[in-house]
Structures are given as C-alpha cells and as structure tokens.
Scaffold this active site. Structure first.
Site, PDB file in Angstrom:
ATOM      1  N   ASP A 147     -63.911  14.414  37.990  1.00  0.00           N
ATOM      2  CA  ASP A 147     -62.927  14.700  37.240  1.00  0.00           C
ATOM      3  C   ASP A 147     -61.842  13.915  36.795  1.00  0.00           C
ATOM      4  OD1 ASP A 147     -61.168  17.082  36.274  1.00  0.00           O
ATOM      5  OD2 ASP A 147     -62.637  18.572  37.314  1.00  0.00           O
ATOM      6  N   HIS A 221     -56.040  18.529  35.557  1.00  0.00           N
ATOM      7  CA  HIS A 221     -57.517  19.229  35.507  1.00  0.00           C
ATOM      8  C   HIS A 221     -58.190  19.094  36.821  1.00  0.00           C
ATOM      9  CE1 HIS A 221     -61.875  19.870  34.276  1.00  0.00           C
ATOM     10  NE2 HIS A 221     -61.386  20.793  33.612  1.00  0.00           N
ATOM     11  N   SER A 558     -64.204  25.529  33.275  1.00  0.00           N
ATOM     12  CA  SER A 558     -63.938  24.635  34.288  1.00  0.00           C
ATOM     13  C   SER A 558     -63.283  25.143  35.415  1.00  0.00           C
ATOM     14  CB  SER A 558     -62.516  23.710  33.479  1.00  0.00           C
ATOM     15  OG  SER A 558     -63.124  22.735  32.888  1.00  0.00           O
TER      16      SER A 558
END
Ligand SMILES: *[C@@H]1O[C@H](CO)[C@@H](O)[C@H](O)[C@H]1NC(C)=O
Ligand SMILES: *[C@@H]1O[C@H](CO)[C@@H](O)[C@H](O)[C@H]1NC(C)=O
Ligand SMILES: *[C@@H]1O[C@H](CO)[C@@H](O)[C@H](O)[C@H]1NC(C)=O
Ligand SMILES: *[C@@H]1O[C@H](CO)[C@@H](O)[C@H](O)[C@H]1NC(C)=O
Ligand SMILES: *[C@@H]1O[C@H](CO)[C@@H](O)[C@H](O)[C@H]1NC(C)=O
Ligand SMILES: *[C@@H]1O[C@H](CO)[C@@H](O)[C@H](O)[C@H]1NC(C)=O
Ligand SMILES: CC(=O)N[C@H]1CO[C@H](CO)[C@@H](O)[C@@H]1O
Length: 773
Positions: A147, A221, A558
């Site tokens: 990620d 994220h 996600s």
C-alpha cells in the site's frame, strides 16, 4: 482557473495513462521482465542472477546508452525477473526470442481503490458486530499490506498486550529521515519502501525511479487499510468529535508488515512485484492489496503484477486478498480476477449521514452530505439554479450542470447554487470546486447517483438530494423573486434502508478475462469506514481551529478488502494449518445473502443483488470458523486453469519449474471445472446437451456426517446434482459430486442460483451463474 484545470488533470488518472500511451516507441520507459519460478534463493544465486540479467540487458541495449544497463528492481525470492528502462523494441526482443522470459510488459500505474471525495462519517464498520471476541486464536498471523506505507504513531498500531514477534519472521524495519527502527514494534513488525518508477503526468519523459524516502504514509490509504485489517483497539476514536467509539481492526491481534509500493500518484507494478517478492521471503501469512489496474486497461494474468505476485504467494501458502475496484455499477469492471486472488466487492452498512436543506418557504429536505460548514439555521442565503448564474455565452445546459468555467462569479457569489448531473463525466468533487471557485456559499446537488455514498465537502457547505426533492427545490426557485436556503449540519442517522447493500461504486462482474470463474468473490463493508489516518489535512478540509484527526472515514473497495483480510487472519489464527483456498472457501460458503430485515440483499437501486454485484454475498466471519466442508483449489487446478485460458505449456512450466503437462483438450470452457467454491458457466447454448461440472469437497467438521443437496435454480434452467447425498463415513475426507445444467427452456442471459449442502449443523452454500445463449 489555471489552478482548477491543474487540479482537474491531477484528479484524472487518465492523464497518466494518456501520457504513457503518447510516449514514442524509442523513448525508454520502465518495463517488467518476468521469468517465472525462482530456483533457489541463496545469496550466491542472487548475485549470479543479477549479473545474468545485466548481461542480458547489455546484449540488447546499445553501448552508448550503457547508463540504462541497470536493474530498477530485481526479483529473486519467490519468483525471478527484474524491471529496467527499455525501449519498446528492446522489450519486444526480450519477450520474443528469449526462452527464459515468461512475459515482458510496461510498468503499469495501478490505482488506489479509494476516492478521497467519498469520505464520510460512520462509526462502526459492521465487521465489529460480526467478529466475536475470539480469545483462543493465536496472535501470530502476519499480514503484509502492499500500500502507501504507514503512520506508525497511530494508536491503532500500539503493541500493548501483544506477545513477542514470531521467530519465523525475517522481515526488516527500513529507516528513512522520518522513520526509525523504533517505529516498528510488536504490532507493526516490519516496514519496507520501494523505488516507484511512475510516468510523469506533465510531459513525455519518464522519471526512472522516484524513491520515497521511508515507509511513512503520506497519503493515508495504507494507514487506513492496515488499521482496518488489524488495528489495535483505539478507544475514543473519532472524526472531529463525530462517530466517537472504539476503532479496531478485523483481527486486532494480528501483526502488520507494511510494504510501500504506492504514492499519491498511484502504484508502480514493478514495485508491487518487489513487495510481493520480499513479503513472501519475510514470512507473511496473508497479503492485502487495495490496489488494481484500471478496468479499461486490465492486463491478462501473466502481464499483471498483482496476479503474478499472488500466484506465487498462493503456491507458498500465502493468501492474497484484493479489492475489486470502484468502477461500478457498469458490468465487466471488476479487476484482480485471477482465481488465486480473493476478490472483494464493497457494501454500504446500516448507518447514514444526512444534513437538511432548509428553504425560505419553511420546507426542509433530507440530503446526503458531510460538511464542516459554519452555516446555521438562523440565517438563509440567496438560492440560484446554475443556469440562472451562467457565465456570458455559456449554454444553459453547461451552467445547470456546473461545468468548469460555466458560472459567473458576480452572479453566483454569496449564493447557494443548485446543480444537476445530466452529464456524469463531471464528478461532484469537481462541481463543488467550480461552485466554490465563484465564491458561492454552498452547493445543493440534485443527483440519484452515489446517493448512498455521502460526499465529504470539507468546510464547504454541500448537500445532495434526489430528483423528487430536487424538482421541488427548483419549483420553489421559480415560485419566488428571492429564493433562499441554508444547509444545516450533518447528523448521523440510523440507516432506515436495509443493510448491507451493494455499494454504488463497487466494480461489477462478470470478469473481462474469462466468464468461467465468478468474480467478485465476496462482499464486505466498504462505505463509511472509520479507521486510522495520517494526522495531516489539506487546506479547506478541516474545520478552522481544529487539530487534524487521528481517524478518518473512507469509502471504496479499498476499505472492503482489509475487512476480508482481517476475517481471513481470524480464521488462519484459529486454523493455522488451513491453506489459502480453504480459508477462502470457508468465507465464501458461509457468506450471507440476507440483510438486516431478513430480505435478500439488494443493490443501491433496490433490486435484488446478483452474484456479479456481490459475489456469493456479505462475509460473516464467525460462521466461517466452522464451515463444515471446504473446496480446496489445488496447484494442479491453477495450472490447468492457465492451460484452459490459453497460455503455452512452456510458460506454464516455467512458472513453477515443473514438468506439468496441459490436458490435451485445453479449451476455455473447462475453466468452469476447476475446484472453485462457486460455479460460473460463461456460455451455455440452448441447443447443447447438459453441461456438467465437477466439484470436490473436503470435510473439515466432525467425521461420520452426511450432507444433503438443496438446489435453488431459476425457472427454466434444469440443474441436477449427483449424488444428492454426501456421506462422510469414518475415514472419508473428500467426496466429489457433479452438477449438470441444461438450458433448453431457460431464459437467455445470466441465470443465477445456488446449491447448498446441509448436514443439520452446517450450510455450505455455493453460487452458480450460467449465461444462456
Ligand atoms: C517532449 O520531448 C520533446 C523532445 O525531447 C520536447 O521538445 C517536448 O517539449 C517534450 N514535451 C513535453 C510536453 O514535455
Ligand atoms: C474522549 O475524548 C474527548 C476529547 O476528544 C474527551 O473530552 C473525552 O473525555 C474522552 N472520553 C473518554 C472516555 O476518554
Ligand atoms: C440494480 O439491479 C438492477 C437489476 O439487476 C439493475 O437494473 C440496476 O441497474 C442495478 N443498479 C445498480 C446501481 O447497479
Ligand atoms: C464561515 O467561515 C468563512 C471562512 O471559512 C468566513 O469567511 C465566513 O464569514 C463564516 N460565516 C459565518 C456565517 O460565520
Ligand atoms: C422554471 O421556469 C423556467 C422558465 O421560466 C422553466 O423553463 C422551467 O422549466 C421552470 N422549472 C421548473 C422546475 O418548473
Ligand atoms: C456413525 O454414524 C452411524 C449412523 O449414524 C452410527 O451408527 C455410528 O455409530 C457412527 N460412528 C461413530 C464412530 O460415531
Ligand atoms: C459532520 C460535520 O462536521 N458537520 C458539521 C456541519 O456544520 C455544522 C455547523 O458548523 C457543525 O456543527 C457540524 O458538526
């Protein structure tokens, strides 16, 4: 205006792709050269293979460009290969004439499967209700997160009460200017970062390799997904004081290792492959990847970095969970669809966030929104439809839709502007910027799209209403000389609609590459997920005078993916000997297809959801701990899959260094026959005889039990199971059965149904989809 256009370009991932495509054939750009299985991984061999790769490069790169004879990434643990700067010609020389290469493909830009504009407020992910406090599971499951890195100081990554690091762990904690070894602990046990060679978005040159100097997350994220999968319980978590509660991950005692292969601009395929290569060597148990290729440019399995990495992971007993993408609700948008990947769709859960629009005539309308605005009930503002405040020479239709440049600042300033969305190509984020740019006071957006996914407009007042309310608001504007309105604060409301519901944006099946495997596999919460964030905000996104929050609400597949990762680690911790396909099967056959009002699951337009939208249904992790039967998908199944798909035997053999032979009759429709926990038949002709597929189940429950088949088939499609009863007597572990489909009388198009094996204690549900022609 210039700033707005730049922003438009920045927001559009297509910019990157257009630039990538427009580069000339002879301009070197990053390529990945994939060479299949690694024979060995001792250090001596690493040097040997590195010099062999360099020799290979020097044999094709002209000597005057010898600067390019270097490897950006070198893969040598789980599989072999490298990435380097090559011209298109050089790449085709490498892919054609060389026996050692399996595939050569341009380093692709992959997308993070979240959209920051979808942020909104919610307290509980739904996962926490479903996950029992399982005291007996081991805390030695290690999750590798590929990620954007991690924010190690987040309370979600504290290691209170967690035992010492499993001794098999071989990973490292890489340092950087803003990241020290001491940032890793018994929770965050490893952190690596990679060179990310990305195409520049502003020109025709490529940047060979940008190194992001530490594993620290600068996007948010990676921090968010890691804490959703395995965050430690963090009491009193909230988003600016709202949605207060305890935030924690799906399996809070799992360990986290982060592999930073992505930045704000996206992820480089070559770096993702390096992350897989390292993670598999470090000793992770499960890999979570909330990233994927653009669905318009999806590559085949052996040209897709995630598919390649996941294939080798599966071979090594490591499960790979991926998001399916946010390109829904159109069909054929699902990505990460290899059968060795667990592909996750996203659902809305049972809470909502709403604000009210208050008109000058006293009427109020419920709207979907998040705002940090400072408007109050006491004061209203002039209200105008976009076309009434159009810029000079602008067609009314553009102004109505609040196109960039379509509004007149003099007319719009200080007003609340109403926009519609006849044209879906301009997102609400852009419309908000357009309206904000002309100094308007707020935006009322009339749209039926994404109504279930409230938009976080930061400090700018925003409210989204449906077409019915929208028409009434427009009528009100017409009915009076000085229409007025205000947008009230957002409140958290219990979701009256049923939940879960397939999220509007969630990418849909069938899969583009083959319709003979059902994708997505499963659905998990992916809207309104509260999890850890980086304590950094963009100007205009935070209420004035408030500190940046430690938690944020995000939406996207996600966010759904790490829920499944967390659930899978719970199962792995209770059943350490289970293979990835057993864990996947357990989660799939126990998924629910009913919502909180005990009706079949629906999509966001209130129709029954089908398996191309939600896979087999919504995860229910606690049931998956005791599935009764599982479908084991073996290496042989996967190799046969590759034969049926059409790869050469030579390539398939080099993937694993085996002498495997493809079945003589390797045709695509046989893919339906690999031992997968769902059945998909891409084409069933009305004129053909019945089509039969075989499945084998393994009993993981008590022995001496028998299961009876229960069929739910759509009218017209004749489905038969043989045998109808599976008796697992003493010593019998695996049994096979056949299912046949006969479509003479079936309606054309997709037919959906299910076959459930029940023994009184377990209900093992498998879904089938049959495309009748
Ligand atoms: C692309 O490269 C050419 C030659 O190297 C250069 O003249 C041109 O300005 C570049 N274009 C952009 C958009 O950077
Ligand atoms: C939670 O945090 C708020 C301030 O952010 C504080 O006022 C409150 O006392 C805290 N509650 C608990 C239970 O710690
Ligand atoms: C919901 O399902 C119906 C029936 O399959 C379909 O027509 C509709 O487009 C779906 N809605 C969304 C938002 O996908
Ligand atoms: C709201 O905040 C903005 C700055 O963000 C300020 O310009 C405006 O005067 C404030 N309005 C009210 C009603 O307080
Ligand atoms: C408002 O009035 C304009 C012209 O006066 C008309 O074209 C439009 O259809 C009206 N809108 C509504 C919602 O009635
Ligand atoms: C197995 O089941 C049969 C029939 O239900 C029963 O007679 C037998 O005793 C069982 N055997 C064991 C070992 O439980
Ligand atoms: C969700 C949210 O932050 N809503 C805010 C909208 O604006 C009002 C007025 O400033 C705040 O009180 C709400 O908290």
């Amino acid at each position: 205006m210039a700033s707005l256009l730049q922003l438009l370009c920045f927001l559009s991932t297509h910019c990157l792709l257009i630039c990538a495509i427009s580069t000339s054939n002879q301009t070197p750009k990053p390529y990945v050269v994939y060479m299949g299985s690694s024979s060995s991984n001792s250090d001596g061999d690493v040097q040997v293979s590195e010099s062999a790769h360099l020799q290979l490069l020097s044999s094709i790169i002209p000597s005057e460009e010898s600067g390019r004879i270097s490897l950006i990434h070198h893969y040598h643990h789980a599989f072999r290969g490298f990435s380097a700067m090559l011209t298109e010609n050089e790449a085709s020389i490498l892919s054609a004439g060389r026996p050692e290469t399996v595939s050569v493909f341009p380093d692709s830009v992959l997308q993070l499967h979240t959209t920051r504009s979808w942020d909104f407020l919610e307290e509980d992910s739904g996962m926490r209700r479903a996950t029992p406090r399982y005291k007996h599971g081991s805390s030695d499951v290690i999750i590798g997160m590929i990620d954007t890195g991690i924010w190690p100081e987040s309370p979600s990554f504290n290691d209170n009460g967690i035992g010492k690091i499993p001794s098999r762990w071989k990973g490292v904690c890489m340092e950087g200017p803003d990241f020290k070894k001491s940032n890793c602990n018994r929770k965050l046990i490893g952190a690596r970062y990679y060179k990310i060679p990305l195409m520049k978005s502003n020109g025709n040159k490529t940047s060979p390799a940008k190194t992001f100097g530490s594993p620290r997350d600068s996007v948010d994220h990676g921090t968010h997904t890691a804490s959703t999968a395995a965050g430690a319980p963090a009491a009193n978590a909230s988003y600016y004081g709202l949605a207060r509660g305890t935030a924690k991950g799906g399996w809070p005692s799992a360990r986290i290792a982060c592999y930073k292969a992505c930045s704000e601009e996206g992820c480089a395929g070559s770096a993702i492959m390096k992350a897989f290569d390292d993670a598999l060597d470090d000793g992770v148990d499960i890999i979570s990847v909330s990233v994927g290729m653009n669905s318009l440019f999806e590559a085949d399995y052996l040209n897709d970095p995630i598919s390649i990495g996941a294939f080798h992971a599966e071979q090594m007993g490591v499960m790979v969970v991926c998001s399916g993408g946010n390109d829904g609700p159109d069909s054929f948008t699902i990505v990460n669809t290899a059968p060795w990947i667990f592909t996750v769709a996203a659902s809305n859960i049972d809470r909502d966030f709403q604000s009210s629009v208050l008109l000058g005539n006293g009427k109020t309308y419920r709207a979907s929104a998040i705002n940090f605005s400072n408007l109050t009930k006491g004061e209203t503002y002039l209200l105008a439809f976009g076309e009434d405040v159009a810029a000079k020479y602008t067609p009314a239709n553009e102004a109505r839709n609040c196109y960039p440049g379509s509004l007149d600042q003099k007319k719009a300033a200080g007003k609340i502007v109403v926009c519609v969305d006849n044209d879906l190509s301009i997102s609400r984020r852009i419309k908000k910027l357009v309206v904000e740019d002309v100094n308007a006071k707020g935006l009322i957006f009339i749209s039926e799209t994404e109504t279930g996914v409230p938009f976080d407009s930061g400090i700018f007042p925003f409210a989204q209403v449906g077409s019915v309310e929208g028409l009434q608001i427009l009528n009100y504007i017409n009915s009076t000389r000085n229409p007025k309105a205000t947008i009230l604060p957002t409140v958290e409301v219990p979701r009256h609609r049923p939940a879960p519901v397939v999220a509007y944006f969630s990418s849909r099946g069938p899969a583009q590459l083959t319709e003979n495997i059902l994708k997505p596999d499963i659905m998990a919460p992916g809207v309104a997920i509260l999890a850890a964030t980086i304590p950094k905000t963009e100007p205009g996104s935070a209420p004035i005078g408030k500190k940046p929050p430690l938690f944020a609400i995000r939406s996207g597949t996600s966010m759904a993916c790490p829920h499944v990762t967390g659930a899978a680690s719970l199962i792995k911790s209770v059943h350490p000997g289970w293979t990835p396909s057993m864990i996947k099967s357990a989660l799939m056959t126990t998924a629910t297809v009913y919502n909180n009002i005990r009706k079949p699951l629906t999509n966001s337009t209130n129709n029954f959801a089908n398996p191309h939208e939600m896979g087999v249904g919504e995860i229910t992790p606690h049931k998956a701990l005791n599935p009764g039967l599982v479908f084991e998908t073996t290496t042989e199944d996967y190799l046969q899959f590759l034969c049926y798909y059409g790869y050469s035997e030579k390539n398939i053999r080099s993937l694993l260094n085996t002498n495997f032979n493809c079945p003589k009759n390797s045709i695509e429709e046989l893919i339906s026959n690999i031992n997968y926990p769902s059945i998909s038949i891409g084409k069933l002709s009305r004129h053909q005889t019945a089509k039969t597929v075989k499945r084998t189940v393994t009993n993981v429950g008590l022995s001496n039990t028998s299961y009876i088949a229960k069929l739910h088939a759509p009218a017209g499609l004749v489905v038969k199971v043989f045998p109808k009863k599976l008796a697992f007597l003493e010593g019998v572990k695996r049994l096979s059965y056949k299912v046949s489909f006969f479509g003479k009388e079936a309606p054309g198009g997709y037919n959906f149904g299910s076959l459930t094996w029940v023994d009184g204690r377990h209900s093992v549900r498998t879904v089938f989809t049959v495309n009748v022609e």
